[in-house]
Design a protein around this motif. Structure first.
Motif, PDB file in Angstrom:
ATOM      1  N   ALA A 303       0.828  -1.208   0.000  1.00  0.00           N
ATOM      2  CA  ALA A 303       0.000   0.000   0.000  1.00  0.00           C
ATOM      3  C   ALA A 303       0.860   1.255   0.000  1.00  0.00           C
ATOM      4  O   ALA A 303       0.570   2.224  -0.706  1.00  0.00           O
ATOM      5  CB  ALA A 303      -0.934  -0.014   1.199  1.00  0.00           C
ATOM      6  N   LEU A 304       1.923   1.244   0.789  1.00  0.00           N
ATOM      7  CA  LEU A 304       2.834   2.393   0.795  1.00  0.00           C
ATOM      8  C   LEU A 304       3.494   2.576  -0.552  1.00  0.00           C
ATOM      9  O   LEU A 304       3.670   3.696  -1.041  1.00  0.00           O
ATOM     10  CB  LEU A 304       3.903   2.195   1.883  1.00  0.00           C
ATOM     11  CG  LEU A 304       3.412   2.330   3.331  1.00  0.00           C
ATOM     12  CD1 LEU A 304       4.510   1.918   4.306  1.00  0.00           C
ATOM     13  CD2 LEU A 304       2.958   3.763   3.617  1.00  0.00           C
ATOM     14  N   MET A 305       3.869   1.454  -1.190  1.00  0.00           N
ATOM     15  CA  MET A 305       4.492   1.524  -2.495  1.00  0.00           C
ATOM     16  C   MET A 305       3.532   2.091  -3.535  1.00  0.00           C
ATOM     17  O   MET A 305       3.890   2.936  -4.361  1.00  0.00           O
ATOM     18  CB  MET A 305       4.933   0.121  -2.921  1.00  0.00           C
ATOM     19  CG  MET A 305       6.329   0.037  -3.469  1.00  0.00           C
ATOM     20  SD  MET A 305       6.823  -1.677  -3.677  1.00  0.00           S
ATOM     21  CE  MET A 305       5.767  -2.201  -4.994  1.00  0.00           C
ATOM     22  N   ALA A 306       2.288   1.636  -3.514  1.00  0.00           N
ATOM     23  CA  ALA A 306       1.306   2.130  -4.469  1.00  0.00           C
ATOM     24  C   ALA A 306       1.040   3.607  -4.246  1.00  0.00           C
ATOM     25  O   ALA A 306       0.930   4.386  -5.204  1.00  0.00           O
ATOM     26  CB  ALA A 306       0.014   1.329  -4.333  1.00  0.00           C
ATOM     27  N   GLY A 307       0.938   4.032  -2.973  1.00  0.00           N
ATOM     28  CA  GLY A 307       0.715   5.449  -2.702  1.00  0.00           C
ATOM     29  C   GLY A 307       1.860   6.301  -3.145  1.00  0.00           C
ATOM     30  O   GLY A 307       1.673   7.389  -3.716  1.00  0.00           O
ATOM     31  N   ALA A 308       3.084   5.834  -2.913  1.00  0.00           N
ATOM     32  CA  ALA A 308       4.266   6.589  -3.328  1.00  0.00           C
ATOM     33  C   ALA A 308       4.335   6.702  -4.839  1.00  0.00           C
ATOM     34  O   ALA A 308       4.696   7.736  -5.396  1.00  0.00           O
ATOM     35  CB  ALA A 308       5.526   5.924  -2.783  1.00  0.00           C
ATOM     36  N   SER A 309       3.955   5.625  -5.544  1.00  0.00           N
ATOM     37  CA  SER A 309       4.022   5.665  -7.001  1.00  0.00           C
ATOM     38  C   SER A 309       2.971   6.603  -7.575  1.00  0.00           C
ATOM     39  O   SER A 309       3.183   7.255  -8.585  1.00  0.00           O
ATOM     40  CB  SER A 309       3.859   4.260  -7.583  1.00  0.00           C
ATOM     41  OG  SER A 309       2.532   3.812  -7.518  1.00  0.00           O
ATOM     42  N   GLU A 310       1.816   6.697  -6.904  1.00  0.00           N
ATOM     43  CA  GLU A 310       0.771   7.592  -7.392  1.00  0.00           C
ATOM     44  C   GLU A 310       1.166   9.055  -7.192  1.00  0.00           C
ATOM     45  O   GLU A 310       0.832   9.912  -8.005  1.00  0.00           O
ATOM     46  CB  GLU A 310      -0.543   7.291  -6.667  1.00  0.00           C
ATOM     47  CG  GLU A 310      -1.736   7.952  -7.289  1.00  0.00           C
ATOM     48  CD  GLU A 310      -3.028   7.308  -6.844  1.00  0.00           C
ATOM     49  OE1 GLU A 310      -4.043   7.569  -7.492  1.00  0.00           O
ATOM     50  OE2 GLU A 310      -3.013   6.564  -5.846  1.00  0.00           O
ATOM     51  N   ALA A 311       1.905   9.319  -6.123  1.00  0.00           N
ATOM     52  CA  ALA A 311       2.321  10.691  -5.846  1.00  0.00           C
ATOM     53  C   ALA A 311       3.488  11.120  -6.703  1.00  0.00           C
ATOM     54  O   ALA A 311       3.753  12.311  -6.850  1.00  0.00           O
ATOM     55  CB  ALA A 311       2.697  10.804  -4.369  1.00  0.00           C
ATOM     56  N   ALA A 312       4.212  10.162  -7.279  1.00  0.00           N
ATOM     57  CA  ALA A 312       5.427  10.482  -8.052  1.00  0.00           C
ATOM     58  C   ALA A 312       5.090  11.226  -9.338  1.00  0.00           C
ATOM     59  O   ALA A 312       4.035  11.048  -9.903  1.00  0.00           O
ATOM     60  CB  ALA A 312       6.168   9.201  -8.375  1.00  0.00           C
TER      61      ALA A 312
END
Length: 312
Positions: A303-312
């Motif tokens: 979940a953290l990885m997906a959130g970070a990728s969306e914010a990138a």
């Protein structure tokens, strides 16, 4: 089924390898989807091997979750060769070339970017003894500029080649051979007249071009520039594959009919997989490979990885 575009026998060992690079914690977790999807797509194919080339700095990051998934998926861990003096300055994209150049006792290797999932069988893409290098054309002409390709081919003492490929996105332009380096299938035997294996030839070409060809914009495209240069410098056979073997999901607003035929989804960032059944299926498979006490930490990390990728 779509067939490759263009073309290049001798007896060879039956084994094939799928390889990918793990450098850093993000790629370590991304690789779990790739590892499990390879295992699912090739269940029962004992001649196929999966190898994760892990950088020295990343080995301590391979926690119990990663190691248990690799074990369940039949993935072997191998050291990623260090860059040494190959690059004029640091070039993380070059890790894939270092992995391709590493020796393997197989007939053919297929390299995959770690941000991919496999949705259909890709083993046996080339018949036994086939010496062609296989790759999917790039989506757009990302490396361009007045006279750049002319200077690149002049560096290897050649004129521009006559062959063209069809780029796979946008206006689908006809272009000089230019491939996305996220999926490359190549023979491992030394090639006739080429004085070496493809992976090593590509590494030597990329290193030489990086240091000695005076042309702009090499980063980050050095791998994709030097792939066709390697093919033409050594007269190697190649075939352009359809994009179902490297189907980019980035910035597609909806699921297109062609996506259902794809065998390899290149999602780039994890949030591009959201809403697609393959994500839920692979997450379930990962849970099955792990003890219950590791489910929550895995879900939190993803979940953290997906959130970070969306914010990138």
């Amino acid at each position: 089924m779509d067939q490759p575009e263009t073309g290049g026998g001798a007896d060879a060992p039956a084994a094939e390898a799928f390889i990918f690079v793990v450098d850093g914690e993000t790629l370590a977790f991304q690789s779990l989807f790739l590892a499990m999807s390879l295992a699912q797509a090739h269940r029962g194919a004992a001649h196929l091997r999966a190898i994760a080339y892990v950088s020295a700095r990343t080995v301590p990051m391979l926690d119990e979750t990663v190691r248990l998934v690799y074990e369940a998926a039949g993935v072997t861990i191998a050291p990623l060769p260090p860059p040494g003096s190959h690059w004029a300055r640091p070039y993380p994209h070059g890790n894939k070339i270092l992995a391709c150049a590493a020796p393997r006792d197989v007939a053919r290797t297929t390299f995959l970017d770690t941000d991919m999932v496999v949705t259909g069988r890709i083993g046996g893409l080339a018949p036994p003894g086939d010496t062609a290098v296989l790759a999917v054309p790039e989506g757009i002409p990302s490396w361009r500029g007045e006279g750049r390709w002319e200077r690149a081919y002049a560096h290897i003492g050649q004129d521009l080649p006559a062959e063209r490929v069809t780029l796979v996105r946008g206006r689908r332009l006809r272009h000089l051979p230019y491939f996305n380096a996220g999926f490359i299938s190549f023979p491992e035997q030394p090639l006739p007249g080429a004085e070496g294996r493809f992976g090593r030839l590509w590494l030597d070409m990329a290193s030489d071009f990086d240091r000695n060809c005076m042309v702009g914009g090499k980063r980050p495209w050095l791998d994709q520039i030097t792939l066709p240069l390697t093919l033409y410098r050594h007269g190697l056979a190649w075939r352009a594959l359809p994009d179902i073997y490297n189907y980019s999901l980035s910035y597609r607003d909806r699921v297109l009919r062609r996506e259902g035929k794809a065998k390899v989804l290149h999602y780039h960032r994890l949030h591009f997989l959201r809403g697609r059944p393959v994500l839920a299926d692979l997450t379930e498979r990962l849970h099955e490979a792990l003890p219950p006490r590791l489910h929550a930490p895995l879900d939190t990390a993803l979940a953290l990885m997906a959130g970070a990728s969306e914010a990138a």
